[in-house]
Design a protein around this motif. Sequence first.
Motif, PDB file in Angstrom:
ATOM      1  N   PHE A 327       0.835  -1.199   0.000  1.00  0.00           N
ATOM      2  CA  PHE A 327       0.000   0.000   0.000  1.00  0.00           C
ATOM      3  C   PHE A 327       0.871   1.249   0.000  1.00  0.00           C
ATOM      4  O   PHE A 327       1.860   1.349   0.711  1.00  0.00           O
ATOM      5  CB  PHE A 327      -0.905  -0.002   1.232  1.00  0.00           C
ATOM      6  N   SER A 328       0.490   2.225  -0.821  1.00  0.00           N
ATOM      7  CA  SER A 328       1.184   3.513  -0.886  1.00  0.00           C
ATOM      8  C   SER A 328       0.134   4.615  -0.867  1.00  0.00           C
ATOM      9  O   SER A 328      -0.658   4.746  -1.810  1.00  0.00           O
ATOM     10  CB  SER A 328       2.030   3.613  -2.155  1.00  0.00           C
ATOM     11  N   SER A 330       0.587   7.808  -1.111  1.00  0.00           N
ATOM     12  CA  SER A 330       0.878   8.856  -2.093  1.00  0.00           C
ATOM     13  C   SER A 330       0.519   8.436  -3.516  1.00  0.00           C
ATOM     14  O   SER A 330       0.299   9.282  -4.385  1.00  0.00           O
ATOM     15  CB  SER A 330       2.356   9.244  -2.021  1.00  0.00           C
ATOM     16  N   ASN A 331       0.462   7.127  -3.774  1.00  0.00           N
ATOM     17  CA  ASN A 331       0.157   6.637  -5.124  1.00  0.00           C
ATOM     18  C   ASN A 331      -1.249   6.066  -5.269  1.00  0.00           C
ATOM     19  O   ASN A 331      -1.632   5.636  -6.355  1.00  0.00           O
ATOM     20  CB  ASN A 331       1.171   5.556  -5.524  1.00  0.00           C
ATOM     21  N   TYR A 332      -2.009   6.060  -4.197  1.00  0.00           N
ATOM     22  CA  TYR A 332      -3.309   5.395  -4.200  1.00  0.00           C
ATOM     23  C   TYR A 332      -4.227   5.962  -5.278  1.00  0.00           C
ATOM     24  O   TYR A 332      -4.749   5.239  -6.122  1.00  0.00           O
ATOM     25  CB  TYR A 332      -3.955   5.537  -2.823  1.00  0.00           C
ATOM     26  N   TRP A 333      -4.427   7.275  -5.268  1.00  0.00           N
ATOM     27  CA  TRP A 333      -5.361   7.892  -6.213  1.00  0.00           C
ATOM     28  C   TRP A 333      -4.777   7.971  -7.623  1.00  0.00           C
ATOM     29  O   TRP A 333      -5.513   7.919  -8.608  1.00  0.00           O
ATOM     30  CB  TRP A 333      -5.786   9.268  -5.720  1.00  0.00           C
ATOM     31  N   LYS A 334      -3.452   8.050  -7.715  1.00  0.00           N
ATOM     32  CA  LYS A 334      -2.810   8.008  -9.031  1.00  0.00           C
ATOM     33  C   LYS A 334      -3.095   6.664  -9.706  1.00  0.00           C
ATOM     34  O   LYS A 334      -3.423   6.602 -10.897  1.00  0.00           O
ATOM     35  CB  LYS A 334      -1.299   8.217  -8.895  1.00  0.00           C
ATOM     36  N   ASP A 335      -2.964   5.591  -8.925  1.00  0.00           N
ATOM     37  CA  ASP A 335      -3.257   4.259  -9.455  1.00  0.00           C
ATOM     38  C   ASP A 335      -4.729   4.130  -9.826  1.00  0.00           C
ATOM     39  O   ASP A 335      -5.079   3.527 -10.855  1.00  0.00           O
ATOM     40  CB  ASP A 335      -2.902   3.189  -8.423  1.00  0.00           C
ATOM     41  N   ALA A 336      -5.593   4.689  -8.969  1.00  0.00           N
ATOM     42  CA  ALA A 336      -7.034   4.588  -9.215  1.00  0.00           C
ATOM     43  C   ALA A 336      -7.408   5.218 -10.551  1.00  0.00           C
ATOM     44  O   ALA A 336      -8.230   4.685 -11.303  1.00  0.00           O
ATOM     45  CB  ALA A 336      -7.803   5.252  -8.083  1.00  0.00           C
ATOM     46  N   VAL A 337      -6.792   6.363 -10.853  1.00  0.00           N
ATOM     47  CA  VAL A 337      -7.068   7.046 -12.122  1.00  0.00           C
ATOM     48  C   VAL A 337      -6.415   6.305 -13.287  1.00  0.00           C
ATOM     49  O   VAL A 337      -7.041   6.088 -14.334  1.00  0.00           O
ATOM     50  CB  VAL A 337      -6.572   8.504 -12.061  1.00  0.00           C
ATOM     51  N   LYS A 338      -5.162   5.907 -13.102  1.00  0.00           N
ATOM     52  CA  LYS A 338      -4.394   5.249 -14.163  1.00  0.00           C
ATOM     53  C   LYS A 338      -5.074   3.966 -14.650  1.00  0.00           C
ATOM     54  O   LYS A 338      -5.161   3.718 -15.859  1.00  0.00           O
ATOM     55  CB  LYS A 338      -2.988   4.929 -13.649  1.00  0.00           C
ATOM     56  N   TYR A 339      -5.558   3.161 -13.719  1.00  0.00           N
ATOM     57  CA  TYR A 339      -6.126   1.857 -14.074  1.00  0.00           C
ATOM     58  C   TYR A 339      -7.654   1.867 -14.163  1.00  0.00           C
ATOM     59  O   TYR A 339      -8.267   0.815 -14.360  1.00  0.00           O
ATOM     60  CB  TYR A 339      -5.677   0.805 -13.055  1.00  0.00           C
ATOM     61  N   LYS A 340      -8.243   3.052 -14.009  1.00  0.00           N
ATOM     62  CA  LYS A 340      -9.708   3.206 -14.078  1.00  0.00           C
ATOM     63  C   LYS A 340     -10.410   2.246 -13.112  1.00  0.00           C
ATOM     64  O   LYS A 340     -11.325   1.494 -13.460  1.00  0.00           O
ATOM     65  CB  LYS A 340     -10.199   2.974 -15.509  1.00  0.00           C
ATOM     66  N   TYR A 353      -4.477   7.145   6.661  1.00  0.00           N
ATOM     67  CA  TYR A 353      -3.265   7.535   5.928  1.00  0.00           C
ATOM     68  C   TYR A 353      -3.623   8.398   4.709  1.00  0.00           C
ATOM     69  O   TYR A 353      -2.932   9.378   4.406  1.00  0.00           O
ATOM     70  CB  TYR A 353      -2.494   6.299   5.468  1.00  0.00           C
ATOM     71  N   LEU A 354      -4.693   8.020   4.015  1.00  0.00           N
ATOM     72  CA  LEU A 354      -5.101   8.788   2.829  1.00  0.00           C
ATOM     73  C   LEU A 354      -5.556  10.190   3.207  1.00  0.00           C
ATOM     74  O   LEU A 354      -5.274  11.157   2.494  1.00  0.00           O
ATOM     75  CB  LEU A 354      -6.215   8.040   2.089  1.00  0.00           C
ATOM     76  N   LEU A 355      -6.259  10.310   4.327  1.00  0.00           N
ATOM     77  CA  LEU A 355      -6.708  11.636   4.771  1.00  0.00           C
ATOM     78  C   LEU A 355      -5.533  12.526   5.172  1.00  0.00           C
ATOM     79  O   LEU A 355      -5.611  13.754   5.066  1.00  0.00           O
ATOM     80  CB  LEU A 355      -7.680  11.503   5.946  1.00  0.00           C
ATOM     81  N   ASN A 356      -4.454  11.911   5.630  1.00  0.00           N
ATOM     82  CA  ASN A 356      -3.281  12.684   6.053  1.00  0.00           C
ATOM     83  C   ASN A 356      -2.422  13.147   4.880  1.00  0.00           C
ATOM     84  O   ASN A 356      -1.490  13.930   5.064  1.00  0.00           O
ATOM     85  CB  ASN A 356      -2.417  11.855   7.016  1.00  0.00           C
ATOM     86  N   GLN A 357      -2.727  12.668   3.691  1.00  0.00           N
ATOM     87  CA  GLN A 357      -1.967  13.057   2.509  1.00  0.00           C
ATOM     88  C   GLN A 357      -2.393  14.455   2.029  1.00  0.00           C
ATOM     89  O   GLN A 357      -3.537  14.868   2.229  1.00  0.00           O
ATOM     90  CB  GLN A 357      -2.205  12.060   1.372  1.00  0.00           C
ATOM     91  N   PRO A 358      -1.476  15.194   1.401  1.00  0.00           N
ATOM     92  CA  PRO A 358      -1.868  16.485   0.817  1.00  0.00           C
ATOM     93  C   PRO A 358      -2.881  16.283  -0.306  1.00  0.00           C
ATOM     94  O   PRO A 358      -2.923  15.213  -0.930  1.00  0.00           O
ATOM     95  CB  PRO A 358      -0.542  17.040   0.280  1.00  0.00           C
ATOM     96  N   VAL A 359      -3.686  17.280  -0.553  1.00  0.00           N
ATOM     97  CA  VAL A 359      -4.722  17.195  -1.587  1.00  0.00           C
ATOM     98  C   VAL A 359      -4.076  17.028  -2.960  1.00  0.00           C
ATOM     99  O   VAL A 359      -3.116  17.715  -3.299  1.00  0.00           O
ATOM    100  CB  VAL A 359      -5.616  18.449  -1.573  1.00  0.00           C
ATOM    101  N   ARG A 360      -4.614  16.065  -3.732  1.00  0.00           N
ATOM    102  CA  ARG A 360      -4.138  15.814  -5.092  1.00  0.00           C
ATOM    103  C   ARG A 360      -5.322  15.860  -6.048  1.00  0.00           C
ATOM    104  O   ARG A 360      -6.431  15.459  -5.687  1.00  0.00           O
ATOM    105  CB  ARG A 360      -3.453  14.445  -5.185  1.00  0.00           C
ATOM    106  N   GLN A 385     -15.563  10.274   2.939  1.00  0.00           N
ATOM    107  CA  GLN A 385     -16.508  10.236   1.825  1.00  0.00           C
ATOM    108  C   GLN A 385     -16.547  11.556   1.069  1.00  0.00           C
ATOM    109  O   GLN A 385     -16.509  11.592  -0.166  1.00  0.00           O
ATOM    110  CB  GLN A 385     -17.909   9.901   2.337  1.00  0.00           C
ATOM    111  N   GLU A 386     -16.633  12.652   1.818  1.00  0.00           N
ATOM    112  CA  GLU A 386     -16.785  13.959   1.183  1.00  0.00           C
ATOM    113  C   GLU A 386     -15.509  14.399   0.473  1.00  0.00           C
ATOM    114  O   GLU A 386     -15.567  14.960  -0.625  1.00  0.00           O
ATOM    115  CB  GLU A 386     -17.190  14.989   2.231  1.00  0.00           C
ATOM    116  N   ARG A 387     -14.370  14.147   1.081  1.00  0.00           N
ATOM    117  CA  ARG A 387     -13.124  14.591   0.448  1.00  0.00           C
ATOM    118  C   ARG A 387     -12.847  13.824  -0.844  1.00  0.00           C
ATOM    119  O   ARG A 387     -12.445  14.422  -1.850  1.00  0.00           O
ATOM    120  CB  ARG A 387     -11.941  14.418   1.410  1.00  0.00           C
ATOM    121  N   PHE A 388     -13.080  12.502  -0.822  1.00  0.00           N
ATOM    122  CA  PHE A 388     -12.696  11.680  -1.972  1.00  0.00           C
ATOM    123  C   PHE A 388     -13.879  11.327  -2.879  1.00  0.00           C
ATOM    124  O   PHE A 388     -13.701  10.632  -3.877  1.00  0.00           O
ATOM    125  CB  PHE A 388     -12.002  10.408  -1.488  1.00  0.00           C
ATOM    126  N   GLY A 389     -15.051  11.810  -2.525  1.00  0.00           N
ATOM    127  CA  GLY A 389     -16.204  11.611  -3.399  1.00  0.00           C
ATOM    128  C   GLY A 389     -16.634  10.172  -3.539  1.00  0.00           C
ATOM    129  O   GLY A 389     -17.061   9.748  -4.615  1.00  0.00           O
TER     130      GLY A 389
END
Length: 655
Positions: A327-328, A330-340, A353-360, A385-389
């Motif tokens: 698990f990373s 910093s790369n979680y949402w990048k992977d989510a977008v990359k692999y749809k 951990y995801l909430l503690n990351q800077p907004v991307r 829920q609200e931050r990450f939709g």
Amino acid sequence: MSPDLSILYFPDLWTECLRNSQNEKPASVPPARINMYTLSIVIQAEMPSLRTLYRTLGRDVKASYLFFKTHSYVKKCHRYDRTLIDNFRSTAQKNRHRTCFIFQDEKWTYQMVDEFSNKVANCFISLGYSKGDEVALLLDNCPEYPCIWLGLAKIGVVTALINTNLKRDSLGHSVNCIDSKAIIFGRSYSETVKEATSFFNNKDSMEYFCFTEKGASTDEIISFPGKSLNALLEEASPSPIDPKEHKIHFNDKLIYIYTSGTTGLPKAAIIRHSRSLWISAAAKFIPQLTDDDVIYNPLPMYHTAGGILFVTVVLMFGGKMIIRKKFSASNYWKDAVKYKVTIAQYIGEMCRYLLNQPVREEEKQHCIRRMFGNGLRPHIWKEFQERFGIYHIIEIYGATEGNANLVNMFGKIGAVGFLPRICERLYPVSLVKVDPETREIVRNEKGLCIRCKPGEPGEMVGKIISNPINSFDGYANQNETKKKIVRNCFEKGDVAFLSGDILIMDEDGYLYFLDRAGDTFRWRGENVSTGEVENIVSRALGHVSCVVYGVEIPNAEGRAGMAAIQVDPKSVNFSEFYQNLSKRLPPYAVPLFLRLSKEIEETGTYKLKKVTYQKEGFNPEEIHDSLFFLDAKQKTYIPLTKELYSDIMTGKLRL
């Protein structure tokens, strides 16, 4: 679960409810109408207020339908003696050229998975392995991981999925839990295996297979090589295994998954084909997955969540899974977008951990429609829920080895699941009263357990029913299995599974996790066995008395480890003490806090008062014993001052 389904699948519970209703069937009731009459009197005896029923009826009906769909699928497999292997063969045949796994941008089609697992099966057949043999697997996440245990399962060899954080005697214990003929280990774990061999009961007869997964560093020095599994697989045939020659049955063992349970060292929980079918069917039907869904899995594959839950969905029903080595945040949402990604897995610690990351920008560009997991804390649920939709979160609850499983599929914030409010006693899961200090089950004058009412905390139990579809299989060690069973639970002669967890139920039947009843707590997404840590801490300081427990820290998931030790602080070399612990324990199990005292408080039966220490916490202004905190950078324990305590509690010092 609806009452009608309960009559079909749980007739003994139905009889119990009828008995408890204190009514008798009048002679005028025709036999043809007995079910409707029974339904009416049980509703009268068991039903909550009409207002509550109105709120929950739609939920319970929908849940009943999904349960029925899952049960029907597994029942059909039972009828035709179909296994996970049979279902995988059918799925692989239909989807040979479709992608099954993606790992580090490498695509594995269903044909590749089938052929690789065939190579594993043929390889071990040539080495003399057969149905009933047991093998340990110590490997990082990669596509080969499920392919190895899948291939072994094709010939009836049972694979034990070993926690990659274990070392020395802990690793030795896990291997000794089963009758292991071999251990397959990743190249990077050669030193770990070398250090643990002296703890293996059958170290001389055991075979060792070293596997180098794709992408692994080939520059690492292999200190304990064993046989090269890569070389053996290159020579093995990818031809299919004859299912008639190697017949596997619905109730045969598939794998072992280790769980701390409520006390002691890790236990090897038995996962049969029947249980894997139930898990995968539920994970398929409840979130209503399709073949086009893309599942993101960054969880360790030696756990049920990362290694079984959706892995078996993909193997049995189709779909695509993105496997990540670790698990990373910093790369979680990048992977989510990359692999749809459309379906994502989580554990509670991950969400923090995801909430503690800077907004991307990627965190709002993804197409995840559902997240599925356990441990999302109520205080961050809405913010997450609200931050990450992500507005559809399915929270699940259940022990790997247990039959008491729950699911919150309706997004009730903080709930781990629910019990149907209409005829709730028909569902084979209940909360029973326990003593708040000893955590022992409280019984009534008849010697039976007492069900909790809404608002009353209690331990969750699951009634064990003689049913091959919903059986409780326990552990490889049957003595450990017996410890998880309570007898004479709701009537004389019945048995139930003890979850080891304290939950509480609201008026609508939603259940909320409160605490663990036994000697286990969760930290860094892992179960920590207090018994194991106590033994190692005690030995490190000359067999002193000590108790280990988990303490809560604001805005941190789970509980941090703390040890109360009967020792003079002046006699402890804290650097050496830490080095000793770190060699024998995985990082998440090393206590963050120490409480050193000349005496350890005992009960009248000479049991250490763990609950008392846990309640007192680690505030230096309230505790007169010497307190210490683990400084990971200095690799030693330092005094826990008022200032340091304040930094921990306010979040200034991030753990």
